[in-house]
Scaffold this motif. Structure first.
Motif, PDB file in Angstrom:
ATOM      1  N   GLU A 158       0.815  -1.307   0.019  1.00 35.51           N
ATOM      2  CA  GLU A 158       0.092   0.030  -0.126  1.00 35.51           C
ATOM      3  C   GLU A 158       0.921   1.301  -0.034  1.00 35.51           C
ATOM      4  O   GLU A 158       2.048   1.220   0.654  1.00 35.51           O
ATOM      5  N   ASN A 179       0.954   5.909  -0.193  1.00 40.80           N
ATOM      6  CA  ASN A 179       0.507   7.119  -0.483  1.00 40.80           C
ATOM      7  C   ASN A 179       1.405   8.090  -0.722  1.00 40.80           C
ATOM      8  O   ASN A 179       2.695   7.952  -0.443  1.00 40.80           O
ATOM      9  N   CYS A 190       6.737  10.019   0.087  1.00 39.04           N
ATOM     10  CA  CYS A 190       6.063   8.884  -0.409  1.00 39.04           C
ATOM     11  C   CYS A 190       6.083   7.710   0.801  1.00 39.04           C
ATOM     12  O   CYS A 190       7.135   7.637   1.471  1.00 39.04           O
ATOM     13  N   ILE A 204       0.651   5.329  -7.166  1.00 36.44           N
ATOM     14  CA  ILE A 204       0.487   6.875  -6.600  1.00 36.44           C
ATOM     15  C   ILE A 204       0.064   7.722  -8.000  1.00 36.44           C
ATOM     16  O   ILE A 204      -0.095   8.978  -7.727  1.00 36.44           O
TER      17      ILE A 204
END
Length: 328
Positions: free
Chosen positions: A201, A203, A215, A323
């Motif tokens: 995962e 972001n 990041c 992203i």
């Protein structure tokens, strides 16, 4: 002179900050010579050659690649030029040590590897951390399960440069942003110890021009093991790699990706601190490994293998895709 003591004559393409550190360290290695350097600017090449006592200074990468006296070339140009520069050298039968990230994406990396194999020439990604004594020491303790199995990894890399959208670090066309430049190190820490995750995962935050400013990534492994990874150009962070194990912690202290120290912290007992007495920038360790591969007639590293480089760039590609980061 035997093959094992053959002097390896190096060329450097791209004469920025890292190239200076690499050149300084070449001067410390036995049977190793900085023979030629190349920049698009003759003046810059002349100055660099004079500083590090190189015999030749070229204003053309092509001329350096064609110089018959060169055995190996270190490529220290911006990320976006790695593939083109590496292939130029490989086609001229020069062994290539190419700065990380190897290239912009997996397709480019595979193209470089194909050309290296076609020309039967040594090619290696210059991910120097893998060869540093403190990192090898930490790896050994993790492999030996000094404190049992790894249960969690936390690795970060952050600094706050002056924002200049014309700088390589921020320029989209050159692969700027935190991920390729410094995010590669926390990802490397996870891959070199835990392997590929089952899922990940991520972001990110972005600068106005679309390159990532930070990041955060979580790698999920079996048995609820997680690697929490971070890169940022918005703040200075500890830049540590902390491996939590069943019976203690293996901690690579700040800045874990370069010459550093290691702390072994048992759950019960006394913490131990290890200093490795570095006297160089640290680029000599990967170079000594590379020189030996060249003398032995090898075309691939057994440490920084093609498969590892492909896995690493695949992870970077996956993060970018998630992203929504696209380079020009």
């Amino acid at each position: 002179m035997s093959q094992q003591t053959k002097t390896i004559r190096w060329g450097i393409i791209g004469l920025g900050k890292i190239a200076n550190k690499f050149a300084q360290d070449i001067l410390t290695i036995d049977n190793c010579q900085l023979y030629a350097v190349a920049s698009r600017s003759q003046e810059k090449a002349n100055e660099f050659a004079k500083t590090y006592n190189a015999e030749k200074a070229y204003n053309s990468y092509e001329d350096l690649a064609k110089d018959p006296n060169i055995d190996a070339v270190y490529i220290a140009t911006p990320h976006a030029l790695h593939k083109e520069n590496a292939i130029l050298c490989l086609k001229n039968k020069k062994a290539v040590l190419c700065e990380k990230p190897f290239a912009m994406d997996k397709n480019e990396v595979e193209e470089m590897i194909t050309v290296a194999k076609e020309n039967k020439v040594l090619l290696m990604e210059a991910l120097w951390t893998y060869f540093l004594p403190h990192y090898k020491f930490a790896l050994q303790h993790l492999e030996d399960k000094t404190f049992g199995n790894i249960t969690k990894l936390e690795a970060d890399f952050g600094f706050k440069p002056t924002v200049d959208m014309n700088s390589r670090v921020f320029k989209k066309s050159l692969g700027g942003g935190s991920l390729l430049d410094i995010g590669i190190y926390p990802i490397f820490a996870a891959l070199s110890t835990l392997g590929q995750p089952n899922t990940l995962e991520t972001n990110a935050t972005f600068f106005e021009n679309g390159v990532d400013s930070s990041c955060t990534i979580t790698f999920d492994y079996n048995n609820s093991i997680k690697a929490h990874l971070k890169s940022t150009l918005l703040e200075k962070t500890p830049t540590e790699a902390i491996f939590y194990c069943e019976n203690g912690i293996v901690k690579i202290n700040s800045r874990f990706q370069e010459p550093s120290t290691v702390s072994l912290i048992p759950n019960e007992g006394k913490e131990e601190h290890f200093d490795f007495g570095y006297t160089t920038n640290g680029y000599n360790f990967e170079t000594i490994h590379f020189n030996q591969l060249l003398r032995d007639g090898k075309t691939e590293s057994d440490v920084m293998s093609f498969q590892f480089s492909k896995t690493l760039i695949t992870m970077l590609d996956t993060v970018r895709q998630k992203i929504g980061l696209h380079y020009e």
